[in-house]
Design a protein around this motif. Structure first.
Motif, short mmCIF file in Angstrom:
data_model
loop_
_atom_site.label_atom_id
_atom_site.label_comp_id
_atom_site.label_asym_id
_atom_site.label_seq_id
_atom_site.Cartn_x
_atom_site.Cartn_y
_atom_site.Cartn_z
N THR A 82 -0.41 -7.85 -6.28
CA THR A 82 0.56 -7.10 -5.23
C THR A 82 0.80 -5.78 -5.44
O THR A 82 1.02 -4.97 -4.50
N LEU A 83 0.99 -5.41 -6.55
CA LEU A 83 1.04 -4.14 -6.94
C LEU A 83 -0.21 -3.24 -6.29
O LEU A 83 0.12 -2.10 -5.66
N CYS A 84 -1.36 -3.59 -6.78
CA CYS A 84 -2.78 -3.04 -6.12
C CYS A 84 -2.43 -2.97 -4.62
O CYS A 84 -2.92 -1.83 -3.75
N THR A 85 -2.02 -4.04 -3.85
CA THR A 85 -1.92 -4.05 -2.37
C THR A 85 -1.02 -3.08 -2.06
O THR A 85 -1.43 -2.37 -1.03
N LEU A 86 0.18 -2.87 -2.66
CA LEU A 86 1.02 -1.88 -2.06
C LEU A 86 0.47 -0.36 -2.35
O LEU A 86 0.69 0.51 -1.34
N ALA A 87 -0.22 -0.29 -3.56
CA ALA A 87 -0.74 1.24 -3.57
C ALA A 87 -1.92 1.29 -2.73
O ALA A 87 -1.87 2.64 -2.14
N ASP A 88 -2.54 0.37 -2.36
CA ASP A 88 -3.74 0.55 -1.26
C ASP A 88 -3.29 0.67 0.05
O ASP A 88 -3.67 1.76 0.73
N TYR A 89 -2.03 0.00 0.41
CA TYR A 89 -1.48 0.10 1.56
C TYR A 89 -0.79 1.77 1.93
O TYR A 89 -1.08 2.34 2.87
N TYR A 90 -0.22 2.16 0.89
CA TYR A 90 0.27 3.48 0.77
C TYR A 90 -0.45 4.55 0.61
O TYR A 90 -0.04 5.65 0.78
N GLY A 91 -1.57 4.22 -0.04
CA GLY A 91 -2.75 5.34 -0.48
C GLY A 91 -1.93 5.93 -1.41
O GLY A 91 -2.22 7.25 -1.72
N VAL A 92 -1.48 5.21 -2.65
CA VAL A 92 -0.82 6.22 -3.61
C VAL A 92 -1.67 5.41 -5.04
O VAL A 92 -2.03 4.30 -4.70
N THR A 93 -1.16 5.97 -6.15
CA THR A 93 -1.78 4.99 -7.13
C THR A 93 -0.74 4.49 -7.88
O THR A 93 0.49 4.28 -7.71
#
Length: 76
Positions: free
Chosen positions: A50-61
């Motif tokens: 979920t953390l990775c999904t959110l980072a990818d979605y927002y384009g942040v690390t």
């Protein structure tokens, strides 16, 4: 835990920058709105995926989301 509060704050900031609603992110993550709200308040931990999904979605690390870095970074 401080990390969860930072995560919640950063998710809120990113969501507002994109003019999204909490329900939009709950749908993206396929979770209930109340569960997403608990994440935003720093009450519940989230799975790594979920953390990775959110980072990818927002384009942040993920480090930015967790407060381990002040640089948002950009993902390819």
């Amino acid at each position: 835990m401080e990390t969860l509060k930072i995560l919640g704050q950063r998710l809120r900031e990113l969501r507002k920058e994109r003019k999204l609603f909490r329900r939009d992110l709950a749908e993206l993550l396929e979770i209930t709105l109340p569960h997403y709200q608990r994440i935003g308040r720093g009450i519940v931990n989230i799975p790594t995926l979920t953390l990775c999904t959110l980072a990818d979605y927002y384009g942040v690390t993920t480090d930015y989301l967790l407060g381990r870095s002040e640089e948002r970074g950009t993902l390819p």
